[in-house]
Design an enzyme around this catalytic site. Structure first.
Site, PDB file in Angstrom:
ATOM      1  N   LYS A 136       0.833  -1.208   0.000  1.00 37.50           N
ATOM      2  CA  LYS A 136       0.000   0.000   0.000  1.00 37.50           C
ATOM      3  C   LYS A 136       0.866   1.255   0.000  1.00 37.50           C
ATOM      4  O   LYS A 136       0.532   2.262  -0.643  1.00 37.50           O
ATOM      5  CB  LYS A 136      -0.925  -0.005   1.215  1.00 37.50           C
ATOM      6  CG  LYS A 136      -1.778   1.260   1.326  1.00 37.50           C
ATOM      7  CD  LYS A 136      -2.799   1.189   2.442  1.00 37.50           C
ATOM      8  CE  LYS A 136      -3.616   2.482   2.498  1.00 37.50           C
ATOM      9  NZ  LYS A 136      -4.722   2.406   3.472  1.00 37.50           N
ATOM     10  N   HIS A 271      -9.151 -31.030 -33.458  1.00 34.79           N
ATOM     11  CA  HIS A 271      -9.957 -29.836 -33.216  1.00 34.79           C
ATOM     12  C   HIS A 271     -11.075 -30.098 -32.204  1.00 34.79           C
ATOM     13  O   HIS A 271     -12.237 -29.792 -32.448  1.00 34.79           O
ATOM     14  CB  HIS A 271     -10.529 -29.292 -34.525  1.00 34.79           C
ATOM     15  CG  HIS A 271      -9.463 -28.893 -35.513  1.00 34.79           C
ATOM     16  ND1 HIS A 271      -8.532 -27.920 -35.241  1.00 34.79           N
ATOM     17  CD2 HIS A 271      -9.182 -29.347 -36.762  1.00 34.79           C
ATOM     18  CE1 HIS A 271      -7.727 -27.786 -36.279  1.00 34.79           C
ATOM     19  NE2 HIS A 271      -8.091 -28.653 -37.209  1.00 34.79           N
TER      20      HIS A 271
END
Length: 510
Positions: A136, A271
């Protein structure tokens, strides 16, 4: 006044050398517990955190850095005169560098015999608090949580390159780290199947050259503790890195072959759809069946085999171009044959059942869908014969085989099979009759087509599929049932002498 560095790590890799590097750059090192001992034993002139807090650690170490003299020193903004005056009034020195890594929660819960008590004791509280405080206040504090960042920090320090972007980079890394840490804890403790907040975390496996297409960027991530039977647990023995499409196809192949554990089985996939599935008493025969299912589509495909690959099967596979071969193992002779091809990928996976507790997640724009996995394994015992013609025992075996194959084909899905071999696959068509025509067109040229059945992943909305199949020699059909026009399909089956079976379970795959 010397700069202050607070070091408190569970993973002590490289920490002594890093501390010495800090001391050489005019940092005073403060530390805790086991880290302090390691530093002092290594010749670092570190001081204990108790000398900063004037407070002994307590509750078996649960409370030692959770103290205002620590957190005020981290959180005070250097450009805020009030902040700096307040800590000065309390005799608190600012802390300029925080180096923390956390209790090994992940490693703890990976132990087979871990108890809840042991897991909870390895939930770090002080570590994340210090990291978050430093992140922070990252414009003023360097925060490091990754041992791989030690050398980079020293390099940048010496080159006077500790700029705002670098501070922000380290802070973001900390928040990713603590978020992932908390997510793993939440997953461990959560008992709800679909909780109000879904906290997931993944770890990067690799950056990829590109995604589904060359203009798309991509990376591959795995769960922190991957399922045993999964591509994330695979070991690549040979070949170049997997591509985005390779990973998706290989995952699909593993899901399919898990349906057929009883016999040697081979799945050929292209596929995301199976182009050939074969089961037999030996692996070579299973390969031959899978290959003969569709010798055109298998070219450039992905192969999954559920038994150790032997020399004879390897020689067959070596004869054509394949992208990937996945198996539990390879004999030395089989590996030597397949590895002659530079570009083929050879992978081993610890074969076993798919985790039934796992969920499937699919991203959609702005969100995610989560569902149970479709692990319903079809058996003839659950089928209901709705036609006048009764299926034979061999047809029932084929119908079950077909339903377990068709559930892995993109909807609308139709599969024509025997009891141990797919003959034709119709996938992904907007209407079911087109899928039926494609599957039958592929299948009816096969020499064993007279044994074929047809399986559908969902009900027939009208009787055209039954009619087309019957007029092309199909003698038995399985579908879930449930259409408002089921009776039309039943009547057509009776008219054309086809055995029609309802499985009662739909298997859409989008």
């Amino acid at each position: 006044m010397k700069k202050l560095a607070l070091l408190s790590v569970s993973d002590k890799t490289g920490i002594v050398d890093f501390a010495k590097q800090l001391e050489a750059r005019d940092y005073e090192v403060v530390s805790t517990g086991g880290t302090l001992k390691a530093l002092v034993d290594g010749g670092v002139k570190a001081i204990s955190v108790e000398k900063i807090t004037n407070f002994d650690e307590m509750l078996d170490g649960r409370v030692k850095t959770l103290h205002p003299r620590i957190h005020a020193g981290i959180l005070a903004r250097r450009d805020n005169e009030t902040h700096m005056q307040q800590i000065a009034d309390q005799g608190i020195n600012p802390i300029d560098l925080v180096c923390v890594n956390l209790y090994p929660f992940k490693e703890t819960i990976e132990k087979p015999s871990v108890t809840d008590e042991e897991a909870i004791e390895n939930i770090d509280i002080g570590g994340p608090s210090m990291l978050r405080a430093a992140a922070k206040n990252s414009q003023d504090v360097i925060v490091i949580t990754d041992v791989n960042d030690y050398a980079e920090f020293i390099k940048r320090y010496d080159a006077d390159q500790l700029d705002a972007d670098y501070h922000r980079h380290l802070a973001a890394k900390v928040f990713r780290h603590t978020a992932a840490y908390d997510a793993l804890i939440a997953q461990y403790l959560t008992k709800e199947e679909f909780p109000e907040k879904l906290t997931l975390t993944y770890e990067k496996v690799q950056d990829m050259r590109y995604g589904e297409n060359s203009h798309q960027k991509a990376a591959y991530y795995s769960e922190p503790i991957p399922e045993k039977y999964s591509l994330a647990n695979a070991k690549q023995l040979h070949g170049k890195e997997l591509s985005y499409n390779n990973v998706r196809d290989a995952d699909a192949a593993l899901r399919i072959i898990a349906e057929f554990p009883e016999q040697p089985a081979v799945v050929a996939l292209k596929h995301m759809n199976p182009c050939g599935i074969g089961t037999a008493d030996d692996l070579l025969s299973a390969w031959n069946l899978a290959y003969e299912s569709d010798p055109i589509s298998i070219f450039g495909g992905i192969i999954a085999l559920n038994r150790e690959v032997d020399l004879a099967t390897a020689e067959k596979m070596h004869a054509i171009f394949l992208e990937i071969v996945i198996a539990p193992s390879f004999t030395d002779e089989a590996y030597d044959v397949l590895a002659k091809k530079k570009n083929i990928r050879l992978l081993t996976v610890p074969f076993g059942p798919i985790d039934a507790k796992g969920k499937d997640e699919v991203s959609v724009l702005g969100g995610m869908l989560v569902q149970d996995r479709d692990l319903l394994h079809e058996t003839a015992a659950n089928f209901k014969v709705v036609s006048k013609v009764q299926p034979t025992a061999e047809q029932l075996k084929a119908l079950a085989f077909g339903q377990n194959a068709v559930k892995h084909v993109k909807s609308n899905a139709i599969v024509v099979t025997t009891a141990n071999q797919t003959l034709g696959v119709g996938a992904g068509q907007p209407n079911r009759i087109d899928s039926t025509k494609i599957a039958i067109e592929k299948a009816e040229t096969k020499p064993n087509y007279d044994q074929a059945i047809l399986a559908s992943d969902a009900f027939f909305p009208m009787d055209d599929c039954v009619e087309f199949a019957a007029k092309h020699g199909i003698k038995a059909i399985v579908e879930p049932g449930g259409s408002i026009k089921d009776q039309d399909s039943i009547a057509k089956a009776d008219e054309l002498g086809v055995a029609l079976v309802f499985s009662g379970a739909r298997h859409f795959k989008h």
